[in-house]
Scaffold this active site. Structure first.
Site, PDB file in Angstrom:
ATOM      1  N   LYS A  41       0.833  -1.209   0.000  1.00 43.36           N
ATOM      2  CA  LYS A  41       0.000   0.000   0.000  1.00 43.36           C
ATOM      3  C   LYS A  41       0.867   1.259   0.000  1.00 43.36           C
ATOM      4  CE  LYS A  41      -1.814   1.524   4.099  1.00 43.36           C
ATOM      5  NZ  LYS A  41      -1.585   2.945   4.387  1.00 43.36           N
ATOM      6  N   ASN A  42       1.822   1.306   0.940  1.00 41.09           N
ATOM      7  CA  ASN A  42       2.568   2.551   1.122  1.00 41.09           C
ATOM      8  C   ASN A  42       3.634   2.783   0.060  1.00 41.09           C
ATOM      9  OD1 ASN A  42       0.962   3.337   3.188  1.00 41.09           O
ATOM     10  ND2 ASN A  42       2.325   2.611   4.823  1.00 41.09           N
ATOM     11  N   CYS A 136      -5.324   7.261   9.796  1.00 39.15           N
ATOM     12  CA  CYS A 136      -5.534   6.463  11.002  1.00 39.15           C
ATOM     13  C   CYS A 136      -5.361   7.322  12.245  1.00 39.15           C
ATOM     14  CB  CYS A 136      -4.522   5.330  11.030  1.00 39.15           C
ATOM     15  SG  CYS A 136      -4.794   4.175   9.706  1.00 39.15           S
ATOM     16  N   ARG A 141      -0.083  13.582  14.467  1.00 34.78           N
ATOM     17  CA  ARG A 141       0.269  13.623  13.051  1.00 34.78           C
ATOM     18  C   ARG A 141       0.310  15.037  12.456  1.00 34.78           C
ATOM     19  NH1 ARG A 141      -1.749   8.467   9.917  1.00 34.78           N
ATOM     20  NH2 ARG A 141       0.403   8.438   9.253  1.00 34.78           N
ATOM     21  N   ASP A 144       3.969  20.058  10.119  1.00 32.81           N
ATOM     22  CA  ASP A 144       4.911  21.190  10.171  1.00 32.81           C
ATOM     23  C   ASP A 144       6.136  21.001   9.270  1.00 32.81           C
ATOM     24  OD1 ASP A 144       5.375  19.109  11.982  1.00 32.81           O
ATOM     25  OD2 ASP A 144       6.593  20.338  13.318  1.00 32.81           O
ATOM     26  N   ASP A 335       4.164  -0.059  12.397  1.00 33.00           N
ATOM     27  CA  ASP A 335       2.982  -0.685  11.790  1.00 33.00           C
ATOM     28  C   ASP A 335       2.847  -2.163  12.165  1.00 33.00           C
ATOM     29  OD1 ASP A 335       2.338   1.715  10.659  1.00 33.00           O
ATOM     30  OD2 ASP A 335       3.087   1.241   8.664  1.00 33.00           O
ATOM     31  N   ARG A 428      -9.011  -0.827   4.053  1.00 30.88           N
ATOM     32  CA  ARG A 428      -8.160   0.263   3.563  1.00 30.88           C
ATOM     33  C   ARG A 428      -6.786  -0.254   3.145  1.00 30.88           C
ATOM     34  NH1 ARG A 428      -7.350   5.264   7.225  1.00 30.88           N
ATOM     35  NH2 ARG A 428      -5.929   5.567   5.493  1.00 30.88           N
TER      36      ARG A 428
HETATM   37  C1  EPZ Z   1       4.138   6.687   7.184  1.00 32.46           C
HETATM   38  O1  EPZ Z   1       3.374   7.698   7.835  1.00 32.46           O
HETATM   39  C2  EPZ Z   1       3.184   5.562   6.880  1.00 32.46           C
HETATM   40  N1  EPZ Z   1       2.113   6.068   6.027  1.00 32.46           N
HETATM   41  C3  EPZ Z   1       2.596   5.009   8.175  1.00 32.46           C
HETATM   42  O2  EPZ Z   1       1.800   3.889   7.856  1.00 32.46           O
HETATM   43  C4  EPZ Z   1       3.731   4.559   9.104  1.00 32.46           C
HETATM   44  O3  EPZ Z   1       3.176   4.174  10.331  1.00 32.46           O
HETATM   45  C5  EPZ Z   1       4.705   5.715   9.312  1.00 32.46           C
HETATM   46  O4  EPZ Z   1       5.167   6.217   8.031  1.00 32.46           O
HETATM   47  C6  EPZ Z   1       5.936   5.327  10.113  1.00 32.46           C
HETATM   48  O5  EPZ Z   1       6.587   4.261   9.475  1.00 32.46           O
HETATM   49  C7  EPZ Z   1       2.290   6.202   4.738  1.00 32.46           C
HETATM   50  O6  EPZ Z   1       3.346   5.908   4.187  1.00 32.46           O
HETATM   51  C8  EPZ Z   1       1.122   6.691   3.949  1.00 32.46           C
HETATM   52  P1  EPZ Z   1       6.073   9.822   9.606  1.00 32.46           P
HETATM   53  P2  EPZ Z   1       3.929   9.163   7.978  1.00 32.46           P
HETATM   54  O7  EPZ Z   1       5.933  11.185   9.051  1.00 32.46           O
HETATM   55  O8  EPZ Z   1       4.871   9.456   6.885  1.00 32.46           O
HETATM   56  C9  EPZ Z   1       6.430  13.092  13.017  1.00 32.46           C
HETATM   57  C10 EPZ Z   1      -0.199   2.658   7.760  1.00 32.46           C
HETATM   58  O9  EPZ Z   1      -0.855   2.014   8.612  1.00 32.46           O
HETATM   59  N2  EPZ Z   1       6.132  14.182  12.065  1.00 32.46           N
HETATM   60  O10 EPZ Z   1       7.197   8.982   9.135  1.00 32.46           O
HETATM   61  O11 EPZ Z   1       2.758  10.048   8.164  1.00 32.46           O
HETATM   62  C11 EPZ Z   1       5.225  12.199  13.269  1.00 32.46           C
HETATM   63  O12 EPZ Z   1       4.308  12.768  14.165  1.00 32.46           O
HETATM   64  C12 EPZ Z   1       0.377   4.008   8.108  1.00 32.46           C
HETATM   65  O13 EPZ Z   1       0.006   2.249   6.613  1.00 32.46           O
HETATM   66  C13 EPZ Z   1       6.145  15.481  12.511  1.00 32.46           C
HETATM   67  O14 EPZ Z   1       6.401  15.754  13.691  1.00 32.46           O
HETATM   68  O15 EPZ Z   1       4.716   9.048   9.321  1.00 32.46           O
HETATM   69  C14 EPZ Z   1       5.869  10.939  13.776  1.00 32.46           C
HETATM   70  O16 EPZ Z   1       6.130  11.058  15.145  1.00 32.46           O
HETATM   71  C15 EPZ Z   1      -0.050   4.482   9.443  1.00 32.46           C
HETATM   72  N3  EPZ Z   1       5.850  16.490  11.633  1.00 32.46           N
HETATM   73  C16 EPZ Z   1       7.192  10.906  13.005  1.00 32.46           C
HETATM   74  O17 EPZ Z   1       7.368  12.208  12.454  1.00 32.46           O
HETATM   75  C17 EPZ Z   1       5.559  16.235  10.333  1.00 32.46           C
HETATM   76  O18 EPZ Z   1       5.314  17.194   9.571  1.00 32.46           O
HETATM   77  C18 EPZ Z   1       7.267   9.903  11.901  1.00 32.46           C
HETATM   78  O19 EPZ Z   1       6.050   9.891  11.177  1.00 32.46           O
HETATM   79  C19 EPZ Z   1       5.568  14.903   9.880  1.00 32.46           C
HETATM   80  C20 EPZ Z   1       5.859  13.884  10.773  1.00 32.46           C
END
Ligand code: EPZ
Length: 449
Positions: A41-42, A136, A141, A144, A335, A428
């Site tokens: 998916k991702n 989710c 999330r 910034d 995940d 999903r």
């Molecule tokens: C991706 O989400 C995946 N989604 C998620 O899979 C997965 O859990 C996650 O990466 C971590 O591996 C997709 O690829 C669509 P991050 P993402 O930005 O990119 C912080 C699933 O079930 N952060 O890597 O949204 C954030 O809060 C989903 O398939 C900021 O602070 O996750 C987190 O603590 C759920 N500011 C950390 O970074 C921002 O602007 C990492 O999250 C962006 C992120």
């Protein structure tokens, strides 16, 4: 526009009402056979978004038939791209002409991955507007990193609306985004992918520092490079992109195997299979999980594209309990945190599950407790699991797609019957999950409204 939103709403409401009825194995090693892993998916969602970087159509193969892919298709169609589902698992997508750059509210609010469209849209058309993306419910999330990064690349940002109803409008004053050095405070997967795609159409060099290392990022980069992009270092913590204009497809993109789905099937197999072969996976992407399972005492045969689990007659009780701490790739994936917690409820001893990435991703453990698991919350990021516990069938609500599959696993090992509501959340991310599980011996039925 309104018609499409209403149609999407109708789909969401209809599917939300589906439920799964599962008869548990009550601790027996009942499953046997082969289960095939779908495309990731991702990975597929990001390549669908990348179609906007191309001057011609792109073809994607091995795309999972899941709700998030349908929503991304709706989102691209709403923008004015041509999305053809030419046969199962194969899509052809083209964004040849100038398209609308306002992301549909209804769809974006439900799908976090909509955020990756920002890079291609701003890069190609110089403007994008979108609501705060949903997805989710696993933590705050924020976005910034995206806002700060695009400002550095020359975008002007306008934010309207209150706390939960924010709309963001980004536009560039010059002709093109300009290359910039973007440091991610945390290695974010979607931010790395978004700026990598933005960099392809920007003027000059974009450097992403403290980039995420997830294999889906390298997979996307490899496809873009094959199509003419100049990207170095994808899969490492520094990614350098030299803007080189729109891309030309040179052959189809074949979606890589879904490592999270594969990992969940391996955990299911470890818990309750006599003999299970998980096919079409890439074990190299699963090192953290395989290491934990092997340390716990699970016997795995690891081949190039498959993994075999043979449990004989032993129960999961013989496995050694192990602490789990989620981490960015190549660490243990957040995940897979919910499925591994189900595994730990069946092993002997005490372990801490430490979720370091998201602050709201342990809520589902309350439902496991209601099934009989011995789990004590320690703080927003940690729970203590004591095993082994006998799980009993319950009525469960799938809170997100990964915890949803963990509930399916818990229901399969439990005594008695379980009903899982909110199946839309599972659909999903997992294609025809009930058919594939039934084929290996799970008693599972989908019931509509
Ligand atoms: C991706 O989400 C995946 N989604 C998620 O899979 C997965 O859990 C996650 O990466 C971590 O591996 C997709 O690829 C669509 P991050 P993402 O930005 O990119 C912080 C699933 O079930 N952060 O890597 O949204 C954030 O809060 C989903 O398939 C900021 O602070 O996750 C987190 O603590 C759920 N500011 C950390 O970074 C921002 O602007 C990492 O999250 C962006 C992120």
């Amino acid at each position: 526009m309104a018609i499409r939103s209403n149609r999407s709403d109708a789909i969401f409401h209809y599917r939300m009402k589906d439920k799964f009825l599962i008869r548990g194995l009550g601790g027996k090693k009942g499953l046997t056979g082969t289960i095939k892993v779908s495309g990731a998916k991702n990975a597929a969602l990001k390549v669908m978004a990348a179609s906007i970087l191309f001057k011609d159509d792109i073809t994607l193969e091995n795309v999972p038939e899941i709700e998030d892919v349908k929503r991304m298709s709706d989102l691209l169609t709403h923008l004015g791209c041509s999305v053809k589902h030419i046969r199962p698992h194969t899509y052809n997508i083209g964004c040849r002409k100038k398209i609308n750059t306002d992301l549909s509210n209804e769809i974006s609010k439900r799908m976090r991955s909509s955020i990756v469209l920002l890079g291609p849209l701003l890069g190609r058309f110089g403007t994008v507007s979108f609501p705060h993306p949903g997805g989710c419910v696993i933590g705050e999330r924020p976005i910034d990193f995206f806002i700060e990064g695009f400002k550095k690349m020359g975008a002007v940002v306008h934010i309207t609306g209150g706390a939960r109803k924010k709309t963001y409008s980004l536009s560039i004053s010059g002709k093109k985004l300009r290359g910039a050095t973007i440091f991610l405070r945390t290695p974010s997967v979607t931010a790395t992918e978004t700026f990598m795609m933005a960099g392809v159409l920007a003027h000059g060099v974009t450097t992403i520092q403290n980039a995420a290392l997830e294999p889906e990022i390298k997979d996307l980069a490899d496809f873009l490079i094959r199509s003419g992009a100049h990207i170095k270092g994808a899969g490492t913590s520094t990614v350098i992109i030299s803007g080189n204009g729109t891309l030309t497809a040179r052959g189809p993109y074949i979606t890589m195997p879904d490592r999270i789905e594969a990992g969940s099937f391996i955990i299911l197999g470890a818990l309750c299979a006599k003999h299970l072969e998980i096919k079409n996976c890439n074990p190299e992407h699963l090192s953290a999980l395989l290491h934990i399972l092997e340390s716990a005492g699970v016997t795995l045969t690891i081949r190039k594209t498959s993994i075999i689990i043979s449990n004989g007659h032993h129960g999961a009780k013989k496995f050694k309990i192990i602490n789990v701490k989620t981490h960015e790739y190549p660490g243990f994936p957040t995940d897979l945190q919910a499925p591994i917690t189900v595994f730990l409820t069946q092993t002997k001893g005490e372990a801490i599950v430490f979720e370091t990435i998201f602050e709201g991703r342990l809520g589902y453990t309350e439902s496991l407790e209601a099934m009989g698991a011995n789990i004590t919350p320690m703080d927003a990021h940690r729970v203590l699991v004591k095993g082994p516990a006998i799980l009993r069938g319950r009525k469960l609500e799938s809170p997100d797609l990964r915890a949803g599959l963990a509930f399916i696993i818990a229901a399969i090992i439990a005594r008695g019957d379980s009903t899982i509501h909110n199946v839309y959340n599972i659909d999903r991310g997992y294609e025809h999950i009930e058919d594939r599980l039934r084929a290996i011996g799970v008693s599972i039925t989908r019931v509509g409204n």
